[in-house]
Design a protein around this motif. Structure first.
Motif, PDB file in Angstrom:
ATOM      1  N   THR A  56       0.849  -1.189   0.000  1.00  0.00           N
ATOM      2  CA  THR A  56       0.000   0.000   0.000  1.00  0.00           C
ATOM      3  C   THR A  56       0.882   1.235   0.000  1.00  0.00           C
ATOM      4  O   THR A  56       1.688   1.420   0.913  1.00  0.00           O
ATOM      5  N   ILE A  57       0.724   2.072  -1.044  1.00  0.00           N
ATOM      6  CA  ILE A  57       1.482   3.309  -1.129  1.00  0.00           C
ATOM      7  C   ILE A  57       0.497   4.481  -1.180  1.00  0.00           C
ATOM      8  O   ILE A  57      -0.669   4.301  -1.511  1.00  0.00           O
ATOM      9  N   THR A  58       0.971   5.648  -0.840  1.00  0.00           N
ATOM     10  CA  THR A  58       0.153   6.855  -0.887  1.00  0.00           C
ATOM     11  C   THR A  58       0.632   7.716  -2.046  1.00  0.00           C
ATOM     12  O   THR A  58       1.823   8.012  -2.144  1.00  0.00           O
ATOM     13  N   ILE A  59      -0.311   8.111  -2.914  1.00  0.00           N
ATOM     14  CA  ILE A  59       0.029   8.915  -4.092  1.00  0.00           C
ATOM     15  C   ILE A  59      -0.696  10.248  -4.008  1.00  0.00           C
ATOM     16  O   ILE A  59      -1.903  10.298  -3.799  1.00  0.00           O
ATOM     17  N   ASP A  60       0.063  11.320  -4.172  1.00  0.00           N
ATOM     18  CA  ASP A  60      -0.458  12.685  -4.144  1.00  0.00           C
ATOM     19  C   ASP A  60      -0.350  13.243  -5.566  1.00  0.00           C
ATOM     20  O   ASP A  60       0.724  13.217  -6.165  1.00  0.00           O
ATOM     21  N   THR A  61      -1.461  13.752  -6.115  1.00  0.00           N
ATOM     22  CA  THR A  61      -1.525  14.132  -7.523  1.00  0.00           C
ATOM     23  C   THR A  61      -2.118  15.521  -7.705  1.00  0.00           C
ATOM     24  O   THR A  61      -2.940  15.964  -6.911  1.00  0.00           O
ATOM     25  N   VAL A  62      -1.713  16.186  -8.796  1.00  0.00           N
ATOM     26  CA  VAL A  62      -2.272  17.477  -9.196  1.00  0.00           C
ATOM     27  C   VAL A  62      -2.704  17.370 -10.656  1.00  0.00           C
ATOM     28  O   VAL A  62      -1.981  16.809 -11.485  1.00  0.00           O
ATOM     29  N   VAL A  63      -3.906  17.898 -10.961  1.00  0.00           N
ATOM     30  CA  VAL A  63      -4.439  17.886 -12.321  1.00  0.00           C
ATOM     31  C   VAL A  63      -4.578  19.324 -12.810  1.00  0.00           C
ATOM     32  O   VAL A  63      -5.096  20.175 -12.092  1.00  0.00           O
ATOM     33  N   PHE A  64      -4.094  19.577 -14.027  1.00  0.00           N
ATOM     34  CA  PHE A  64      -4.231  20.888 -14.666  1.00  0.00           C
ATOM     35  C   PHE A  64      -5.250  20.743 -15.789  1.00  0.00           C
ATOM     36  O   PHE A  64      -5.083  19.889 -16.661  1.00  0.00           O
ATOM     37  N   TYR A  65      -6.297  21.569 -15.779  1.00  0.00           N
ATOM     38  CA  TYR A  65      -7.345  21.445 -16.782  1.00  0.00           C
ATOM     39  C   TYR A  65      -7.858  22.812 -17.219  1.00  0.00           C
ATOM     40  O   TYR A  65      -7.633  23.820 -16.555  1.00  0.00           O
ATOM     41  N   ARG A  66      -8.540  22.830 -18.371  1.00  0.00           N
ATOM     42  CA  ARG A  66      -9.177  24.029 -18.910  1.00  0.00           C
ATOM     43  C   ARG A  66     -10.577  23.664 -19.357  1.00  0.00           C
ATOM     44  O   ARG A  66     -10.805  22.565 -19.861  1.00  0.00           O
ATOM     45  N   ILE A  67     -11.497  24.576 -19.227  1.00  0.00           N
ATOM     46  CA  ILE A  67     -12.844  24.376 -19.746  1.00  0.00           C
ATOM     47  C   ILE A  67     -12.862  24.898 -21.181  1.00  0.00           C
ATOM     48  O   ILE A  67     -12.540  26.055 -21.425  1.00  0.00           O
ATOM     49  N   THR A  68     -13.196  24.010 -22.113  1.00  0.00           N
ATOM     50  CA  THR A  68     -13.226  24.387 -23.525  1.00  0.00           C
ATOM     51  C   THR A  68     -14.637  24.700 -24.002  1.00  0.00           C
ATOM     52  O   THR A  68     -14.810  25.472 -24.933  1.00  0.00           O
ATOM     53  N   ASP A  69     -15.626  24.080 -23.379  1.00  0.00           N
ATOM     54  CA  ASP A  69     -17.022  24.335 -23.736  1.00  0.00           C
ATOM     55  C   ASP A  69     -17.802  24.610 -22.452  1.00  0.00           C
ATOM     56  O   ASP A  69     -18.211  23.680 -21.747  1.00  0.00           O
ATOM     57  N   PRO A  70     -18.003  25.889 -22.115  1.00  0.00           N
ATOM     58  CA  PRO A  70     -18.652  26.210 -20.836  1.00  0.00           C
ATOM     59  C   PRO A  70     -20.080  25.693 -20.725  1.00  0.00           C
ATOM     60  O   PRO A  70     -20.533  25.372 -19.632  1.00  0.00           O
ATOM     61  N   THR A  71     -20.780  25.572 -21.848  1.00  0.00           N
ATOM     62  CA  THR A  71     -22.152  25.061 -21.804  1.00  0.00           C
ATOM     63  C   THR A  71     -22.173  23.616 -21.319  1.00  0.00           C
ATOM     64  O   THR A  71     -22.955  23.252 -20.439  1.00  0.00           O
ATOM     65  N   LYS A  72     -21.289  22.796 -21.876  1.00  0.00           N
ATOM     66  CA  LYS A  72     -21.213  21.398 -21.437  1.00  0.00           C
ATOM     67  C   LYS A  72     -20.752  21.302 -19.984  1.00  0.00           C
ATOM     68  O   LYS A  72     -21.247  20.464 -19.231  1.00  0.00           O
ATOM     69  N   ALA A  73     -19.804  22.146 -19.594  1.00  0.00           N
ATOM     70  CA  ALA A  73     -19.281  22.097 -18.229  1.00  0.00           C
ATOM     71  C   ALA A  73     -20.362  22.394 -17.201  1.00  0.00           C
ATOM     72  O   ALA A  73     -20.315  21.903 -16.076  1.00  0.00           O
ATOM     73  N   ILE A  74     -21.372  23.183 -17.579  1.00  0.00           N
ATOM     74  CA  ILE A  74     -22.456  23.517 -16.657  1.00  0.00           C
ATOM     75  C   ILE A  74     -23.601  22.515 -16.744  1.00  0.00           C
ATOM     76  O   ILE A  74     -24.140  22.079 -15.726  1.00  0.00           O
TER      77      ILE A  74
END
Length: 176
Positions: A56-74
Motif C-alpha cells: 500500500t502506497i500513498t500517491i499525491d496528484t495534481v491535475v491541470f485542466y481548462r474548460i473548452t465548452d462552458p455550456t457542457k461544463a455547466i
C-alpha cells in the motif's frame, strides 16, 4: 476575457455571453453561472493505492485542466471538479494497481501520461481538456522505506568492499 457567463432565458439555456457588450433582459434572462476559461489546477487528495505486489502506497496528484465548452461544463455534469477528482482517483488506482512497487517509482512519467490521456478522453463530454497530470509524491509505508534504505546501504557497502578488494589486488599485483 477569460470568463464567460451562461445566460438562461425563462429557465432554459439562451446563450454564452463572452467579453464585450451583452444585452440581458431583466426578469426574463438570468446569469446561471460564470465560467473561467483559464487553466485551473486541482489537487487530488492523497490516495492509498495497492500495487500488484500487495504494497500500500500513498500517491499525491495534481491535475491541470481548462474548460473548452462552458455550456457542457455547466449542463452535462452536476459538479465538474468532483467528477474530475473521482475519475482521477479510480484511474490512479487502476494504473498503479497493475504495477509493482519498483515500477511506480521508476515510471512516474508513464503514469502521468496514461492518467492524462484517460482523463482527457473521459472529460471531453463535459467540455473539459486535461492539459497535464503530475504525481507530486509517492510515499511507501515506513517499514518498506526502512527496508529500502537498508538495502541501499548494503549495496553501497558491498560496492565499497569490492572496490577496496580490487585496489588491494591491483597493489599486490603491482608489487609482485
Amino acid at each position: 476575457q477569460s470568463e464567460v457567463c451562461i445566460i438562461e432565458r425563462l429557465g432554459r439555456f439562451h446563450k454564452v455571453a463572452d467579453a464585450g457588450v451583452n444585452i440581458i433582459v431583466p426578469f426574463i434572462d438570468n446569469v446561471r453561472a460564470i465560467v473561467s476559461l483559464k487553466q485551473q489546477t486541482m489537487r487530488i487528495p492523497p490516495q492509498n493505492v495497492i500495487t500488484s505486489d500487495n504494497v500500500t502506497i500513498t500517491i499525491d496528484t495534481v491535475v491541470f485542466y481548462r474548460i473548452t465548452d462552458p455550456t457542457k461544463a455547466i449542463y452535462e455534469i452536476q459538479n465538474l471538479t468532483k467528477g474530475i477528482e473521482y475519475l482521477a482517483i479510480t484511474t490512479i488506482r487502476d494504473i498503479v494497481g497493475k504495477m509493482q512497487l519498483d515500477e511506480t517509482f521508476s515510471s512516474r512519467d508513464a503514469i502521468n501520461d496514461r492518467l492524462r490521456v484517460i482523463l482527457d478522453e473521459a472529460t471531453d463530454v463535459w467540455g473539459c481538456k486535461i492539459d497535464r497530470v503530475e504525481i507530486k509524491d509517492i510515499t511507501p509505508p515506513a517499514d518498506i522505506r526502512d527496508a529500502m534504505e537498508k538495502q541501499m546501504n548494503a549495496e553501497r557497502n558491498k560496492r565499497a568492499l569490492i572496490l577496496q578488494a580490487e585496489r588491494r589486488k591491483t597493489i599486490s599485483n603491482y608489487f609482485s
